[in-house]
Design a protein around this motif. Structure first.
Motif, PDB file in Angstrom:
ATOM      1  N   LEU A  59       0.833  -1.210   0.000  1.00  0.00           N
ATOM      2  CA  LEU A  59       0.000   0.000   0.000  1.00  0.00           C
ATOM      3  C   LEU A  59       0.863   1.254   0.000  1.00  0.00           C
ATOM      4  O   LEU A  59       0.520   2.255  -0.631  1.00  0.00           O
ATOM      5  CB  LEU A  59      -0.946  -0.007   1.201  1.00  0.00           C
ATOM      6  N   SER A  60       1.987   1.198   0.684  1.00  0.00           N
ATOM      7  CA  SER A  60       2.900   2.343   0.722  1.00  0.00           C
ATOM      8  C   SER A  60       3.630   2.524  -0.607  1.00  0.00           C
ATOM      9  O   SER A  60       3.741   3.640  -1.110  1.00  0.00           O
ATOM     10  CB  SER A  60       3.909   2.139   1.855  1.00  0.00           C
ATOM     11  N   ILE A  61       4.123   1.431  -1.162  1.00  0.00           N
ATOM     12  CA  ILE A  61       4.872   1.504  -2.428  1.00  0.00           C
ATOM     13  C   ILE A  61       4.017   2.092  -3.538  1.00  0.00           C
ATOM     14  O   ILE A  61       4.457   2.951  -4.298  1.00  0.00           O
ATOM     15  CB  ILE A  61       5.380   0.109  -2.844  1.00  0.00           C
ATOM     16  N   GLU A 103       5.359 -11.525  -5.529  1.00  0.00           N
ATOM     17  CA  GLU A 103       6.698 -11.060  -5.854  1.00  0.00           C
ATOM     18  C   GLU A 103       6.689 -10.030  -6.981  1.00  0.00           C
ATOM     19  O   GLU A 103       7.417  -9.036  -6.920  1.00  0.00           O
ATOM     20  CB  GLU A 103       7.605 -12.226  -6.233  1.00  0.00           C
ATOM     21  N   GLU A 104       5.853 -10.235  -7.984  1.00  0.00           N
ATOM     22  CA  GLU A 104       5.753  -9.242  -9.060  1.00  0.00           C
ATOM     23  C   GLU A 104       5.235  -7.913  -8.519  1.00  0.00           C
ATOM     24  O   GLU A 104       5.663  -6.847  -8.961  1.00  0.00           O
ATOM     25  CB  GLU A 104       4.831  -9.757 -10.160  1.00  0.00           C
ATOM     26  N   THR A 105       4.343  -7.978  -7.545  1.00  0.00           N
ATOM     27  CA  THR A 105       3.829  -6.759  -6.927  1.00  0.00           C
ATOM     28  C   THR A 105       4.934  -6.047  -6.155  1.00  0.00           C
ATOM     29  O   THR A 105       5.099  -4.832  -6.267  1.00  0.00           O
ATOM     30  CB  THR A 105       2.655  -7.088  -5.989  1.00  0.00           C
ATOM     31  N   LEU A 106       5.704  -6.805  -5.378  1.00  0.00           N
ATOM     32  CA  LEU A 106       6.776  -6.204  -4.588  1.00  0.00           C
ATOM     33  C   LEU A 106       7.899  -5.650  -5.461  1.00  0.00           C
ATOM     34  O   LEU A 106       8.561  -4.680  -5.086  1.00  0.00           O
ATOM     35  CB  LEU A 106       7.341  -7.228  -3.602  1.00  0.00           C
ATOM     36  N   LEU A 107       8.101  -6.261  -6.615  1.00  0.00           N
ATOM     37  CA  LEU A 107       9.130  -5.770  -7.540  1.00  0.00           C
ATOM     38  C   LEU A 107       8.616  -4.650  -8.431  1.00  0.00           C
ATOM     39  O   LEU A 107       9.318  -4.202  -9.323  1.00  0.00           O
ATOM     40  CB  LEU A 107       9.648  -6.921  -8.410  1.00  0.00           C
ATOM     41  N   GLN A 108       7.378  -4.225  -8.194  1.00  0.00           N
ATOM     42  CA  GLN A 108       6.729  -3.134  -8.918  1.00  0.00           C
ATOM     43  C   GLN A 108       6.606  -3.422 -10.409  1.00  0.00           C
ATOM     44  O   GLN A 108       6.805  -2.552 -11.247  1.00  0.00           O
ATOM     45  CB  GLN A 108       7.449  -1.813  -8.666  1.00  0.00           C
ATOM     46  N   HIS A 109       6.248  -4.645 -10.723  1.00  0.00           N
ATOM     47  CA  HIS A 109       5.977  -5.003 -12.117  1.00  0.00           C
ATOM     48  C   HIS A 109       4.530  -4.739 -12.482  1.00  0.00           C
ATOM     49  O   HIS A 109       4.119  -4.993 -13.599  1.00  0.00           O
ATOM     50  CB  HIS A 109       6.298  -6.479 -12.370  1.00  0.00           C
ATOM     51  N   GLN A 111       1.072  -1.999 -12.215  1.00  0.00           N
ATOM     52  CA  GLN A 111       0.730  -0.589 -12.090  1.00  0.00           C
ATOM     53  C   GLN A 111      -0.301  -0.436 -10.989  1.00  0.00           C
ATOM     54  O   GLN A 111      -0.959  -1.386 -10.582  1.00  0.00           O
ATOM     55  CB  GLN A 111       0.198  -0.061 -13.415  1.00  0.00           C
ATOM     56  N   ARG A 112      -0.420   0.777 -10.522  1.00  0.00           N
ATOM     57  CA  ARG A 112      -1.324   1.081  -9.414  1.00  0.00           C
ATOM     58  C   ARG A 112      -2.759   0.662  -9.732  1.00  0.00           C
ATOM     59  O   ARG A 112      -3.471   0.122  -8.887  1.00  0.00           O
ATOM     60  CB  ARG A 112      -1.254   2.587  -9.124  1.00  0.00           C
ATOM     61  N   SER A 113      -3.175   0.879 -10.963  1.00  0.00           N
ATOM     62  CA  SER A 113      -4.543   0.529 -11.348  1.00  0.00           C
ATOM     63  C   SER A 113      -4.806  -0.981 -11.260  1.00  0.00           C
ATOM     64  O   SER A 113      -5.930  -1.392 -10.962  1.00  0.00           O
ATOM     65  CB  SER A 113      -4.845   1.028 -12.764  1.00  0.00           C
ATOM     66  N   HIS A 114      -3.776  -1.796 -11.497  1.00  0.00           N
ATOM     67  CA  HIS A 114      -3.937  -3.244 -11.378  1.00  0.00           C
ATOM     68  C   HIS A 114      -4.257  -3.632  -9.943  1.00  0.00           C
ATOM     69  O   HIS A 114      -5.126  -4.465  -9.693  1.00  0.00           O
ATOM     70  CB  HIS A 114      -2.675  -3.981 -11.832  1.00  0.00           C
ATOM     71  N   LEU A 115      -3.555  -3.015  -9.013  1.00  0.00           N
ATOM     72  CA  LEU A 115      -3.794  -3.329  -7.598  1.00  0.00           C
ATOM     73  C   LEU A 115      -5.142  -2.790  -7.134  1.00  0.00           C
ATOM     74  O   LEU A 115      -5.836  -3.449  -6.362  1.00  0.00           O
ATOM     75  CB  LEU A 115      -2.679  -2.760  -6.730  1.00  0.00           C
ATOM     76  N   LEU A 116      -5.484  -1.611  -7.588  1.00  0.00           N
ATOM     77  CA  LEU A 116      -6.780  -1.048  -7.190  1.00  0.00           C
ATOM     78  C   LEU A 116      -7.924  -1.933  -7.672  1.00  0.00           C
ATOM     79  O   LEU A 116      -8.926  -2.085  -6.980  1.00  0.00           O
ATOM     80  CB  LEU A 116      -6.935   0.371  -7.738  1.00  0.00           C
ATOM     81  N   ARG A 117      -7.776  -2.515  -8.840  1.00  0.00           N
ATOM     82  CA  ARG A 117      -8.792  -3.421  -9.365  1.00  0.00           C
ATOM     83  C   ARG A 117      -8.912  -4.661  -8.488  1.00  0.00           C
ATOM     84  O   ARG A 117      -9.996  -5.155  -8.213  1.00  0.00           O
ATOM     85  CB  ARG A 117      -8.435  -3.824 -10.798  1.00  0.00           C
ATOM     86  N   ASN A 118      -7.771  -5.177  -7.994  1.00  0.00           N
ATOM     87  CA  ASN A 118      -7.795  -6.364  -7.160  1.00  0.00           C
ATOM     88  C   ASN A 118      -8.226  -6.078  -5.739  1.00  0.00           C
ATOM     89  O   ASN A 118      -8.758  -6.960  -5.075  1.00  0.00           O
ATOM     90  CB  ASN A 118      -6.411  -7.013  -7.130  1.00  0.00           C
TER      91      ASN A 118
END
Length: 120
Positions: A59-61, A103-109, A111-118
């Motif tokens: 959430l911070s990243i 791991e892909e999330t932590l490595l910033q692979h 985008q913000r919109s992908h996480l917001l969707r999930n």
């Protein structure tokens, strides 16, 4: 774009600005490999704990302004969506996919919109 590849002997095949050796590319990411290497009686709960542990950092990243409890409940809902899967092979595949996704999330692979969707 021209891509120069090498065969198993190291001989170049074609002209290009970059060299790619597809034989030595990693198949899975490190977290998924560690999860596969360890023997765990309940791999789903271990994955869930790993995801929840990294949630504040994610959430911070990605600068997502979402209460931690709401994000945690969204993650829990995604786990519960596959709660009726009983086939061990499918469960193992989903756990490995979950570790790779983390791991892909932590490595910033992502985008913000992908996480917001999930997370919504």
């Amino acid at each position: 774009h021209n891509i120069q590849t090498t065969d198993n002997t190291g001989t170049a095949k074609g002209k290009a600005s970059a060299i790619y050796n597809f034989d030595n590319m990693p198949i899975a990411l490190q977290l998924a490999q560690k999860a596969r290497a360890t023997i765990n009686p309940n791999p789903v709960s271990r994955l869930y704990r790993s995801v929840v542990k990294e949630l504040p950092r994610v959430l911070s990243i990605y600068d997502i302004d979402l209460p931690l409890s709401e994000a945690r409940s969204s993650i829990r809902a995604q786990f519960e969506k596959y709660g009726n899967v009983k086939d061990e092979r499918v469960v193992d595949m989903l756990v490995e996919k979950g570790y790779m996704d983390l791991e892909e999330t932590l490595l910033q692979h992502k985008q913000r919109s992908h996480l917001l969707r999930n997370l919504s």
